[in-house]
Enzyme design. Sequence first.
Site, PDB file in Angstrom:
ATOM      1  N   THR A  72      -5.103   3.695  -5.056  1.00 44.01           N
ATOM      2  CA  THR A  72      -5.437   5.126  -5.629  1.00 44.01           C
ATOM      3  C   THR A  72      -5.904   4.762  -7.384  1.00 44.01           C
ATOM      4  OG1 THR A  72      -4.012   5.937  -4.367  1.00 44.01           O
ATOM      5  CG2 THR A  72      -4.649   7.231  -6.500  1.00 44.01           C
ATOM      6  N   GLN A 169      -7.056  -1.141   3.509  1.00 44.52           N
ATOM      7  CA  GLN A 169      -6.752  -0.721   4.324  1.00 44.52           C
ATOM      8  C   GLN A 169      -7.465  -2.041   5.582  1.00 44.52           C
ATOM      9  OE1 GLN A 169      -4.190   0.936   6.257  1.00 44.52           O
ATOM     10  NE2 GLN A 169      -4.630   2.823   5.063  1.00 44.52           N
ATOM     11  N   SER A 189      -3.685  -2.423  -1.983  1.00 41.75           N
ATOM     12  CA  SER A 189      -2.464  -1.665  -2.465  1.00 41.75           C
ATOM     13  C   SER A 189      -1.649  -2.774  -1.621  1.00 41.75           C
ATOM     14  CB  SER A 189      -2.677  -0.800  -2.358  1.00 41.75           C
ATOM     15  OG  SER A 189      -1.276  -0.261  -1.889  1.00 41.75           O
ATOM     16  N   ALA A 190      -0.694  -3.488  -2.206  1.00 51.00           N
ATOM     17  CA  ALA A 190       0.298  -3.690  -1.659  1.00 51.00           C
ATOM     18  C   ALA A 190       1.071  -3.402  -0.774  1.00 51.00           C
ATOM     19  CB  ALA A 190       1.140  -4.660  -3.181  1.00 51.00           C
ATOM     20  N   HIS A 191       1.488  -2.081  -0.759  1.00 50.19           N
ATOM     21  CA  HIS A 191       2.189  -2.302   0.783  1.00 50.19           C
ATOM     22  C   HIS A 191       1.535  -1.720   1.503  1.00 50.19           C
ATOM     23  CE1 HIS A 191       1.717   2.511  -0.131  1.00 50.19           C
ATOM     24  NE2 HIS A 191       0.886   2.280  -0.148  1.00 50.19           N
ATOM     25  N   CYS A 315      -0.859  11.433   3.514  1.00 50.03           N
ATOM     26  CA  CYS A 315      -0.235  12.745   3.003  1.00 50.03           C
ATOM     27  C   CYS A 315      -0.620  13.839   2.747  1.00 50.03           C
ATOM     28  CB  CYS A 315      -2.038  11.873   1.001  1.00 50.03           C
ATOM     29  SG  CYS A 315      -2.599  10.594   1.772  1.00 50.03           S
TER      30      CYS A 315
HETATM   31  N1  PLP Z   1      -7.566   3.987  -0.216  1.00 51.96           N
HETATM   32  C1  PLP Z   1      -6.891   3.936   0.794  1.00 51.96           C
HETATM   33  C2  PLP Z   1      -7.848   3.469   2.792  1.00 51.96           C
HETATM   34  C3  PLP Z   1      -5.420   3.925   2.023  1.00 51.96           C
HETATM   35  O1  PLP Z   1      -5.268   3.742   3.255  1.00 51.96           O
HETATM   36  C4  PLP Z   1      -4.808   3.974   0.850  1.00 51.96           C
HETATM   37  C5  PLP Z   1      -3.037   4.885   1.197  1.00 51.96           C
HETATM   38  O2  PLP Z   1      -3.186   5.360   2.120  1.00 51.96           O
HETATM   39  C6  PLP Z   1      -5.377   5.026  -0.119  1.00 51.96           C
HETATM   40  C7  PLP Z   1      -6.184   4.474  -1.428  1.00 51.96           C
HETATM   41  C8  PLP Z   1      -3.715   4.143  -1.871  1.00 51.96           C
HETATM   42  O3  PLP Z   1      -3.733   2.929  -1.742  1.00 51.96           O
HETATM   43  P1  PLP Z   1      -1.714   3.477  -2.559  1.00 51.96           P
HETATM   44  O4  PLP Z   1      -1.257   4.052  -1.851  1.00 51.96           O
HETATM   45  O5  PLP Z   1      -1.632   2.335  -3.574  1.00 51.96           O
HETATM   46  O6  PLP Z   1      -1.820   4.425  -4.087  1.00 51.96           O
END
Ligand code: PLP
Length: 375
Positions: A72, A169, A189-191, A315
Amino acid sequence: MAITYLDHAATTPMRPAAVDAMLPFLSERFANPSGSHRFARDARRAIDEARDQVAEVLGVGPGEVVFTGCGTESDNTAILGVGGLAVCGAAEHHAVLHPTEQHGGIVVDADSTGHIDLDRLDAALTPDVAIVSVMAVNNEVGTITDLSAVSRLVRSRVPGALLHTDAVQAACWLDLRQIAPLVDLMSFSAHKFGGPKGVGVLTVRDGVRLAPLISGGGQERERRSGTHNVAGIVALTSALVETDRERAGEIVRLAGLRDRLVDGLSNSVDGVVETVPRDRKIAGSAHVCLDGIESESLLFLLDEADVCASAASACASGAMEPSHVLAAMGVERSLALGALRLTLGHTTTIADVDRAIDVVADSVVRLRRGAVPPR
Ligand code: PLP
């Protein structure tokens, strides 16, 4: 009974190698890499090595890698840091949509597969556009964007605009070295690929001017201040390198499991509609709409049976409105309310898939008989 985890798009279990990589930095190697003593230099060296490895996998230079706090933050930094008029797709994650909309940007419709509509993008590309943001892979329905086509269009219509891709993704499914030359900024994003939560990357092409979202100590060459999350960065790197090494084999393995899952559901449940054709999406995504079923009730029954799935993005789940992605694709509201997202990843086995088919089929029968669970 073990959990059947089919929610890898929400987050992935950490890879054991990534856990091992981070542990020393949570204990004996705890120093602040910005310090001037030998102990600090050890932490700094770990970050330097991590940056080199991440750069290699992402197909950019080490100086183009900015470590951030999450996907994010990477998305927000790209859009707000470049500033000026932003254009993005309607099926983007809220981490892109919100900053774009909040600053008067333009949101371009999607087509029926969730891909940004290229004719409408063309029409939105006026000379005052500063940044265009189009995701590499959609987090809800798994659609892969044709970034070559998007890049050609943006470069030819607005040569001065920057192109960002939310590749959060994409790491498990696309060769990132092939994406890098097409864009100016990429978010990760690492997770989402077996690393820890709370650490991400934004790549920023050399020469791109970016106002930092977070300023202070001047870390990351003034592009992202804040004491480095050394353990997180080292673990992100381990997970990314392993993901990159295993990607080709995993795509084949998981496409087979995904096909077994969707075919199994279609054969055992009436009224299964595949949201996006399989050849337009990543191997790990099974997204279907179940006619006459309410996702919320289905997820309740799946949860009771220890099957982890989701309806929309993590979310947004829990809300009774159809997801903004399905709405943008023009999926009929009644069908969209029966959305089920099952996402596969590095820990998924054939047993997970077969159990999910049985549990979903059984739950749908119960719901169609009127066994609506208490809320
Ligand atoms: N962008 C996409 C396409 C995502 O799937 C996500 C997470 O669900 C994010 C951004 C946000 O990543 P983070 O959870 O590391 O903030």
